[in-house]
Design a protein around this motif. Structure first.
Motif, short mmCIF file in Angstrom:
data_model
loop_
_atom_site.label_atom_id
_atom_site.label_comp_id
_atom_site.label_asym_id
_atom_site.label_seq_id
_atom_site.Cartn_x
_atom_site.Cartn_y
_atom_site.Cartn_z
N GLY A 71 -25.02 6.22 20.55
CA GLY A 71 -25.53 5.33 19.24
C GLY A 71 -25.12 3.74 18.97
N ALA A 72 -26.72 2.50 18.52
CA ALA A 72 -25.64 1.19 18.33
C ALA A 72 -24.85 1.74 17.16
N GLU A 73 -24.91 1.97 15.93
CA GLU A 73 -24.42 2.15 15.05
C GLU A 73 -23.28 2.34 15.10
N ALA A 74 -23.16 4.27 15.56
CA ALA A 74 -22.09 4.54 15.43
C ALA A 74 -20.93 3.66 16.29
N ALA A 75 -21.62 2.92 17.74
CA ALA A 75 -20.81 1.98 18.41
C ALA A 75 -20.54 0.61 17.23
N LEU A 76 -21.22 0.47 16.90
CA LEU A 76 -20.83 -1.30 16.51
C LEU A 76 -19.85 -0.58 15.22
N CYS A 77 -18.50 -1.85 15.28
CA CYS A 77 -17.56 -2.54 14.01
C CYS A 77 -17.88 -3.25 13.30
N PHE A 78 -18.80 -3.78 12.72
CA PHE A 78 -18.18 -4.83 11.91
C PHE A 78 -17.60 -4.71 10.59
N ASP A 79 -16.51 -6.23 9.99
CA ASP A 79 -15.56 -6.65 9.34
C ASP A 79 -16.38 -7.89 8.51
N GLU A 80 -16.64 -7.39 7.38
CA GLU A 80 -17.14 -9.22 6.67
C GLU A 80 -16.17 -9.62 6.62
N ASP A 81 -15.18 -9.24 6.22
CA ASP A 81 -14.21 -9.73 5.71
C ASP A 81 -12.63 -8.82 6.86
N GLY A 82 -12.82 -9.67 7.98
CA GLY A 82 -11.41 -9.39 8.95
C GLY A 82 -10.67 -9.93 9.81
N ALA A 83 -10.16 -9.26 10.27
CA ALA A 83 -9.17 -9.52 10.70
C ALA A 83 -8.21 -9.62 12.13
N LEU A 84 -7.48 -10.12 12.67
CA LEU A 84 -6.78 -9.85 14.16
C LEU A 84 -5.56 -10.10 14.10
N ALA A 85 -4.63 -9.66 14.25
CA ALA A 85 -3.42 -9.79 14.51
C ALA A 85 -2.66 -9.69 16.14
N MET A 86 -2.12 -10.62 16.29
CA MET A 86 -1.34 -10.86 17.60
C MET A 86 -0.80 -11.53 17.74
N ARG A 87 0.12 -10.66 18.54
CA ARG A 87 1.74 -11.09 18.95
C ARG A 87 2.41 -10.25 20.31
N ASP A 88 2.84 -11.63 20.86
CA ASP A 88 2.55 -12.10 22.55
C ASP A 88 1.97 -11.46 23.58
N GLY A 89 0.63 -12.35 22.90
CA GLY A 89 -0.22 -11.77 23.69
C GLY A 89 -1.42 -10.77 23.54
N ILE A 90 -0.85 -9.74 23.00
CA ILE A 90 -1.78 -8.27 23.00
C ILE A 90 -2.12 -8.50 21.35
N ILE A 91 -2.94 -7.72 20.97
CA ILE A 91 -3.43 -7.28 19.61
C ILE A 91 -2.24 -6.12 19.33
#
Ligand code: ZN
Length: 436
Positions: free
Chosen positions: A22-42
């Protein structure tokens, strides 16, 4: 130790397949989120407070209200047809003879192919597409130009030499043996080199003899970690023609089954006019479908039953099918998918559509463990979107009550102007500010 970089902003990712949970369970949304990356990988992803606390020395880029989302994945495209996008007035078989074949005949010239590949990747990245699976032409030069350009830009790319030994101009045919030999040599040269992955690519049943389809099946059996891509049941005249060319086969998919071209890592473009048996066999064998709604509308081919296929367990991804498709934009592609489903009485949610254009397409290509979502361990392919990129979007998004409404407005109204930047392997490979 290499440096960790962090993007901070609104963040969109998926907890699973919305068609399953279902759409509700599948969606992860953060109003204030962050994506950390190192060596091309998350390296980390989630609420900003958590990610920032876990990576105190990281370099942080603040993106304000921009949305960080998985890079788009286009699971069926023809890069050599970039120059004939928006050509007038033909349906599939006439389209091939009038526009496609004359253009593809030029790709034996390496510099022509290289220039087309440059234009193609410019458009792909401007539209936030970080991986695509492309048909090349029969010429090995067209494959070299494609993967060379992808490597130069550092993007993950899939593609392969078209195999075609009949029902095409002499300038565009190989033979069963040459198609096999050239493809095998290209697999050795490119498959698994850097971020390149090879796709065994018989164009479609009508342009291959039975000997060539058998050779393609043998090649794929020897290189089962490659994708096999082709076309299936796009147009009613095409299906009738397949019936005439292969009188011993009870349906279109049956031709591919006979030659060992159906199974996991096989992806079929279109799959519109399927029989019950064909849809069931796609599900049973673990094969995938590339849904190409702008192309299906543009060429008047028909309407793929995406919800029906997903309901049966067939893996489906979204695809532009440029140049039969009319846009490089996955917003336009999602919008067309929505409209096609509407005509069948199904209203696909923005979460379902966005998933088909990212994680779903990656899974359809068999590389869901590498790309398609923002999750720890996946390759850091992402897109940064301005949700208010035009006056009407600014007006509409300001009135949105929830992220779903804002996402749907993007699907209907956005285009490449919404793509602020595109990241591939953690590096910025397109920046709207620099390209102006
Ligand atoms: Zn196609």
């Amino acid at each position: 130790m290499t440096e960790t970089t962090i993007l901070r902003g609104r963040l969109l990712r998926f907890a699973g397949d919305p068609f399953e949970i279902g759409a509700e369970a599948a969606l992860c949304f953060d109003e204030d989120g962050a994506l950390a990356m190192r060596d091309g990988i998350i390296a980390d992803v989630g609420p900003a407070a958590m990610v920032l606390a876990d990576h105190p020395g990281a370099q942080v880029t603040h993106l304000g209200e921009s949305l960080i989302a998985p890079g788009f994945v286009d699971c069926h495209v023809h890069y050599p047809q970039t120059g004939i996008i928006a050509s007038y007035g033909a349906q599939l078989l006439e389209w091939l003879n009038t526009y496609t074949f004359p253009e593809e005949s030029r790709f034996g010239d390496r510099s022509y192919a290289q220039s087309a590949a440059q234009t193609y990747f410019d458009e792909q990245l401007r539209n936030g597409v970080t991986t695509a699976c492309s048909f090349c032409t029969i010429h090995p030069e067209s494959v070299d130009a494609y993967f060379d350009e992808a490597a130069r830009r550092g993007v993950r790319a899939m593609g392969g030499k078209v195999m075609m030994d009949r029902n095409a101009p002499n300038t565009l045919t190989d033979t069963a043996q040459a198609g096999y030999d050239d493809s095998k040599a290209l697999i050795g040269k490119w498959h698994g080199v850097g971020r390149a992955l090879y796709a065994v690519t018989p164009r479609f049943a009508p342009t291959s003899t039975e000997a060539q389809l058998a050779a393609a099946g043998a090649l794929w059996a020897e290189h089962r970690d490659c994708v096999m891509q082709t076309h299936l049941s796009e147009n009613r005249n095409e299906i009738k023609w397949v019936g005439e060319l292969f009188p011993g086969s009870f349906d279109y998919l049956g031709v591919y089954e006979k030659y060992g071209l159906v199974g996991e890592r096989a992806i079929f473009g279109h799959a519109i006019h399927l029989s019950d048996r064909e849809a069931a066999r796609l599900a049973e064998t673990g094969a995938s479908v590339a849904h190409c709604p702008t192309s299906n509308q543009f060429l008047g081919s028909g309407e793929c039953d995406v919800a029906g296929l997903m309901g049966r367990g067939v893996r489906v991804g979204l695809a532009s099918d440029v140049g039969g498709g009319s846009s490089f934009s996955m917003f336009h592609t999602m919008k067309a998918a929505y409209e096609v489903a509407q005509r069948r009485g199904v209203s696909l949610s923005p979460v379902h559509l966005w998933w088909l254009a990212t994680a779903g397409a990656a899974r359809a290509l068999g590389i869901g463990e590498k790309i398609g979502n923002l999750a720890v361990g996946l390759e850091a392919d992402a897109v940064v979107l301005d949700l208010a990129s035009t006056p009407i979007l600014r007006h509409r998004v300001a009135r949105a009550d929830c992220i779903n409404e804002a996402l749907f407005a993007q699907i209907v109204l956005a285009d490449d102007r919404a793509v602020t930047s595109t990241l591939s392997g953690g590096r910025v490979v397109y920046d709207q500010g620099e390209s102006r």
